[in-house]
Design a protein around this motif. Structure first.
Motif, PDB file in Angstrom:
ATOM      1  N   TRP A  10      64.469  37.024   3.674  1.00 24.07           N
ATOM      2  CA  TRP A  10      63.697  37.400   4.861  1.00 24.07           C
ATOM      3  C   TRP A  10      62.849  38.641   4.577  1.00 24.07           C
ATOM      4  O   TRP A  10      61.656  38.689   4.899  1.00 24.07           O
ATOM      5  CB  TRP A  10      64.643  37.659   6.026  1.00 24.07           C
ATOM      6  CG  TRP A  10      63.981  38.023   7.312  1.00 24.07           C
ATOM      7  CD1 TRP A  10      63.376  37.186   8.206  1.00 24.07           C
ATOM      8  CD2 TRP A  10      63.840  39.347   7.856  1.00 24.07           C
ATOM      9  NE1 TRP A  10      62.867  37.910   9.272  1.00 24.07           N
ATOM     10  CE2 TRP A  10      63.151  39.230   9.086  1.00 24.07           C
ATOM     11  CE3 TRP A  10      64.254  40.610   7.434  1.00 24.07           C
ATOM     12  CZ2 TRP A  10      62.865  40.333   9.890  1.00 24.07           C
ATOM     13  CZ3 TRP A  10      63.955  41.716   8.233  1.00 24.07           C
ATOM     14  CH2 TRP A  10      63.270  41.554   9.444  1.00 24.07           C
ATOM     15  N   THR A  11      63.456  39.646   3.938  1.00 24.90           N
ATOM     16  CA  THR A  11      62.731  40.872   3.594  1.00 24.90           C
ATOM     17  C   THR A  11      61.573  40.572   2.648  1.00 24.90           C
ATOM     18  O   THR A  11      60.459  41.075   2.829  1.00 24.90           O
ATOM     19  CB  THR A  11      63.694  41.882   2.943  1.00 24.90           C
ATOM     20  OG1 THR A  11      64.733  42.195   3.873  1.00 24.90           O
ATOM     21  CG2 THR A  11      62.968  43.158   2.551  1.00 24.90           C
ATOM     22  N   ALA A  12      61.837  39.753   1.639  1.00 21.61           N
ATOM     23  CA  ALA A  12      60.793  39.407   0.669  1.00 21.61           C
ATOM     24  C   ALA A  12      59.622  38.711   1.337  1.00 21.61           C
ATOM     25  O   ALA A  12      58.456  39.051   1.086  1.00 21.61           O
ATOM     26  CB  ALA A  12      61.392  38.511  -0.420  1.00 21.61           C
ATOM     27  N   ASP A  13      59.917  37.746   2.185  1.00 21.96           N
ATOM     28  CA  ASP A  13      58.845  36.972   2.812  1.00 21.96           C
ATOM     29  C   ASP A  13      58.027  37.811   3.788  1.00 21.96           C
ATOM     30  O   ASP A  13      56.806  37.647   3.885  1.00 21.96           O
ATOM     31  CB  ASP A  13      59.425  35.747   3.511  1.00 21.96           C
ATOM     32  CG  ASP A  13      60.009  34.751   2.528  1.00 21.96           C
ATOM     33  OD1 ASP A  13      59.463  34.627   1.418  1.00 21.96           O
ATOM     34  OD2 ASP A  13      61.020  34.101   2.852  1.00 21.96           O
ATOM     35  N   LEU A  14      58.687  38.708   4.520  1.00 20.82           N
ATOM     36  CA  LEU A  14      57.936  39.570   5.432  1.00 20.82           C
ATOM     37  C   LEU A  14      57.026  40.518   4.671  1.00 20.82           C
ATOM     38  O   LEU A  14      55.901  40.789   5.114  1.00 20.82           O
ATOM     39  CB  LEU A  14      58.891  40.354   6.337  1.00 20.82           C
ATOM     40  CG  LEU A  14      59.047  39.761   7.743  1.00 20.82           C
ATOM     41  CD1 LEU A  14      59.630  38.360   7.686  1.00 20.82           C
ATOM     42  CD2 LEU A  14      59.861  40.659   8.635  1.00 20.82           C
ATOM     43  N   TYR A  15      57.480  41.016   3.518  1.00 18.07           N
ATOM     44  CA  TYR A  15      56.612  41.884   2.729  1.00 18.07           C
ATOM     45  C   TYR A  15      55.395  41.101   2.229  1.00 18.07           C
ATOM     46  O   TYR A  15      54.254  41.577   2.333  1.00 18.07           O
ATOM     47  CB  TYR A  15      57.367  42.481   1.542  1.00 18.07           C
ATOM     48  CG  TYR A  15      56.475  43.354   0.698  1.00 18.07           C
ATOM     49  CD1 TYR A  15      56.124  44.633   1.125  1.00 18.07           C
ATOM     50  CD2 TYR A  15      55.931  42.892  -0.504  1.00 18.07           C
ATOM     51  CE1 TYR A  15      55.259  45.422   0.372  1.00 18.07           C
ATOM     52  CE2 TYR A  15      55.079  43.674  -1.255  1.00 18.07           C
ATOM     53  CZ  TYR A  15      54.744  44.938  -0.813  1.00 18.07           C
ATOM     54  OH  TYR A  15      53.872  45.720  -1.540  1.00 18.07           O
ATOM     55  N   LEU A  16      55.638  39.916   1.689  1.00 16.04           N
ATOM     56  CA  LEU A  16      54.530  39.112   1.175  1.00 16.04           C
ATOM     57  C   LEU A  16      53.530  38.781   2.278  1.00 16.04           C
ATOM     58  O   LEU A  16      52.312  38.854   2.078  1.00 16.04           O
ATOM     59  CB  LEU A  16      55.069  37.815   0.564  1.00 16.04           C
ATOM     60  CG  LEU A  16      55.875  37.960  -0.723  1.00 16.04           C
ATOM     61  CD1 LEU A  16      56.460  36.609  -1.128  1.00 16.04           C
ATOM     62  CD2 LEU A  16      55.018  38.517  -1.857  1.00 16.04           C
ATOM     63  N   LEU A  17      54.042  38.439   3.446  1.00 17.14           N
ATOM     64  CA  LEU A  17      53.164  37.983   4.519  1.00 17.14           C
ATOM     65  C   LEU A  17      52.467  39.132   5.236  1.00 17.14           C
ATOM     66  O   LEU A  17      51.240  39.131   5.393  1.00 17.14           O
ATOM     67  CB  LEU A  17      53.984  37.156   5.518  1.00 17.14           C
ATOM     68  CG  LEU A  17      53.217  36.476   6.653  1.00 17.14           C
ATOM     69  CD1 LEU A  17      52.095  35.595   6.101  1.00 17.14           C
ATOM     70  CD2 LEU A  17      54.177  35.642   7.493  1.00 17.14           C
ATOM     71  N   PHE A  18      53.238  40.124   5.692  1.00 19.86           N
ATOM     72  CA  PHE A  18      52.670  41.178   6.519  1.00 19.86           C
ATOM     73  C   PHE A  18      52.055  42.326   5.732  1.00 19.86           C
ATOM     74  O   PHE A  18      51.082  42.923   6.187  1.00 19.86           O
ATOM     75  CB  PHE A  18      53.738  41.742   7.456  1.00 19.86           C
ATOM     76  CG  PHE A  18      54.221  40.748   8.480  1.00 19.86           C
ATOM     77  CD1 PHE A  18      53.382  39.769   8.978  1.00 19.86           C
ATOM     78  CD2 PHE A  18      55.515  40.795   8.947  1.00 19.86           C
ATOM     79  CE1 PHE A  18      53.820  38.857   9.916  1.00 19.86           C
ATOM     80  CE2 PHE A  18      55.970  39.892   9.895  1.00 19.86           C
ATOM     81  CZ  PHE A  18      55.119  38.916  10.384  1.00 19.86           C
ATOM     82  N   CYS A  19      52.607  42.644   4.568  1.00 19.67           N
ATOM     83  CA  CYS A  19      52.090  43.772   3.799  1.00 19.67           C
ATOM     84  C   CYS A  19      51.023  43.363   2.798  1.00 19.67           C
ATOM     85  O   CYS A  19      50.062  44.100   2.571  1.00 19.67           O
ATOM     86  CB  CYS A  19      53.232  44.487   3.077  1.00 19.67           C
ATOM     87  SG  CYS A  19      54.463  45.198   4.192  1.00 19.67           S
ATOM     88  N   LEU A  20      51.200  42.184   2.182  1.00 17.81           N
ATOM     89  CA  LEU A  20      50.233  41.729   1.184  1.00 17.81           C
ATOM     90  C   LEU A  20      49.271  40.676   1.720  1.00 17.81           C
ATOM     91  O   LEU A  20      48.309  40.326   1.051  1.00 17.81           O
ATOM     92  CB  LEU A  20      50.975  41.178  -0.036  1.00 17.81           C
ATOM     93  CG  LEU A  20      51.836  42.174  -0.807  1.00 17.81           C
ATOM     94  CD1 LEU A  20      52.420  41.516  -2.053  1.00 17.81           C
ATOM     95  CD2 LEU A  20      51.041  43.418  -1.194  1.00 17.81           C
ATOM     96  N   GLY A  21      49.543  40.140   2.903  1.00 15.07           N
ATOM     97  CA  GLY A  21      48.658  39.115   3.453  1.00 15.07           C
ATOM     98  C   GLY A  21      48.677  37.828   2.665  1.00 15.07           C
ATOM     99  O   GLY A  21      47.672  37.101   2.618  1.00 15.07           O
ATOM    100  N   HIS A  22      49.827  37.519   2.041  1.00 16.04           N
ATOM    101  CA  HIS A  22      49.926  36.294   1.244  1.00 16.04           C
ATOM    102  C   HIS A  22      49.915  35.093   2.188  1.00 16.04           C
ATOM    103  O   HIS A  22      50.803  34.917   3.012  1.00 16.04           O
ATOM    104  CB  HIS A  22      51.207  36.302   0.408  1.00 16.04           C
ATOM    105  CG  HIS A  22      51.149  35.388  -0.774  1.00 16.04           C
ATOM    106  ND1 HIS A  22      50.870  34.044  -0.668  1.00 16.04           N
ATOM    107  CD2 HIS A  22      51.321  35.623  -2.111  1.00 16.04           C
ATOM    108  CE1 HIS A  22      50.879  33.495  -1.870  1.00 16.04           C
ATOM    109  NE2 HIS A  22      51.131  34.436  -2.765  1.00 16.04           N
ATOM    110  N   GLY A  23      48.913  34.257   2.050  1.00 15.13           N
ATOM    111  CA  GLY A  23      48.717  33.158   2.994  1.00 15.13           C
ATOM    112  C   GLY A  23      49.724  32.037   2.902  1.00 15.13           C
ATOM    113  O   GLY A  23      49.782  31.186   3.800  1.00 15.13           O
ATOM    114  N   ASP A  24      50.538  32.017   1.822  1.00 14.88           N
ATOM    115  CA  ASP A  24      51.492  30.914   1.674  1.00 14.88           C
ATOM    116  C   ASP A  24      52.943  31.382   1.753  1.00 14.88           C
ATOM    117  O   ASP A  24      53.857  30.602   1.494  1.00 14.88           O
ATOM    118  CB  ASP A  24      51.264  30.193   0.343  1.00 14.88           C
ATOM    119  CG  ASP A  24      51.849  28.782   0.324  1.00 14.88           C
ATOM    120  OD1 ASP A  24      51.825  28.114   1.387  1.00 14.88           O
ATOM    121  OD2 ASP A  24      52.335  28.346  -0.722  1.00 14.88           O
ATOM    122  N   ALA A  25      53.161  32.647   2.108  1.00 10.99           N
ATOM    123  CA  ALA A  25      54.537  33.125   2.262  1.00 10.99           C
ATOM    124  C   ALA A  25      55.181  32.406   3.446  1.00 10.99           C
ATOM    125  O   ALA A  25      54.573  32.279   4.515  1.00 10.99           O
ATOM    126  CB  ALA A  25      54.550  34.630   2.489  1.00 10.99           C
TER     127      ALA A  25
END
Length: 248
Positions: free
Chosen positions: A139-154
């Motif tokens: 959960w922590t990893a995915d939130l960082y990828l999505l909200f902090c890095l803007g990774h569109g496929d997280a």
């Protein structure tokens, strides 16, 4: 191709493509409207803030992060790496979170980890890099990828709100597990991060609607002098309107 959600326009383009790609998402979008892009600070500070909030209420997480950020200004991995554990504990961090943050700071200091480059890696590979670190769960990893890095496929498969929204929106009998969420999201690659924004918006919309129904039911009961006992169907609907806590 790696999609980045760096602006509201990026998210809106992805959402429109998703709805066109998967007709099941059309009624979901019709209820939610266009969701707003959610972004947070990237780098060590962004991930540290998410770690601080693991398994805590929003208010408690915000209070601890405010104390930590104020104590280390500017917030840098070297400062935290050198900080005494007892000082960090007095700021409200648990022993487990202190160990996680110090380990993360060491990984960055020794250049074994570069958080920023994860934005340009495939989502599953970037996810694996993060969860291999001590104390960082899916959960922590995915939130960082999505909200902090803007990774569109997280894809935050372990998020309880997204799971509940998918269950209702796709008409499933039970709430899917994190493992079951992976194949459900396959049709939305490489835009699973945009899909997550849509499902979060859907969750808020259905819970808000349930809350309105519950309030009306309670008001009708009170106006008719019918007691509303705790544990009743009306009370249950009010309780259900509160968002579930997400997993680490």
């Amino acid at each position: 191709m790696i999609l980045h959600l760096n602006s509201q326009d990026d998210l809106e383009e992805a959402i429109r493509a998703l709805v066109k790609l998967d007709p099941r998402l059309k009624p979901v979008f019709e209820l939610t409207g266009m969701p707003a892009l959610r972004r947070r600070e990237a780098g060590f500070a962004g991930l540290a803030a998410i770690i601080c909030g693991q398994q805590l209420s929003t208010a408690s997480a915000a209070a601890i992060w405010a104390r930590l950020a104020a104590a280390f200004d500017p917030f840098h991995h070297d400062s935290l790496r050198r900080a005494r554990a007892d000082r960090l504990g007095r700021l409200g961090l648990s022993a487990a979170k202190i160990k996680t943050l110090k380990n993360l700071a060491r990984e960055i200091a020794t250049e074994r980890l570069n958080l920023d480059v994860l934005a340009n890696e495939e989502a599953d590979a970037a996810h694996h890099t993060l969860v291999s670190l001590h104390g960082i769960g899916p959960w922590t990893a995915d939130l960082y990828l999505l909200f902090c890095l803007g990774h569109g496929d997280a894809w935050p498969a372990g998020d309880l709100a997204v799971q509940e929204a998918v269950k209702i929106g796709l008409g499933l009998r039970t709430r899917p597990t994190a493992k079951e969420m992976a194949p459900l999201a396959e049709p939305w690659r490489p835009m699973r991060g945009a899909a997550a924004h849509l499902w979060w918006a859907y969750y808020r919309a259905i819970k808000k609607r349930e809350g309105v129904i519950a309030d009306k039911a309670k008001a009708n009961a009170v106006s008719n002098n019918v007691p509303v006992a705790k544990g009743s169907s009306v009370d249950a609907k009010i309780t259900a309107a509160q968002p579930p806590r997400s997993k680490k």
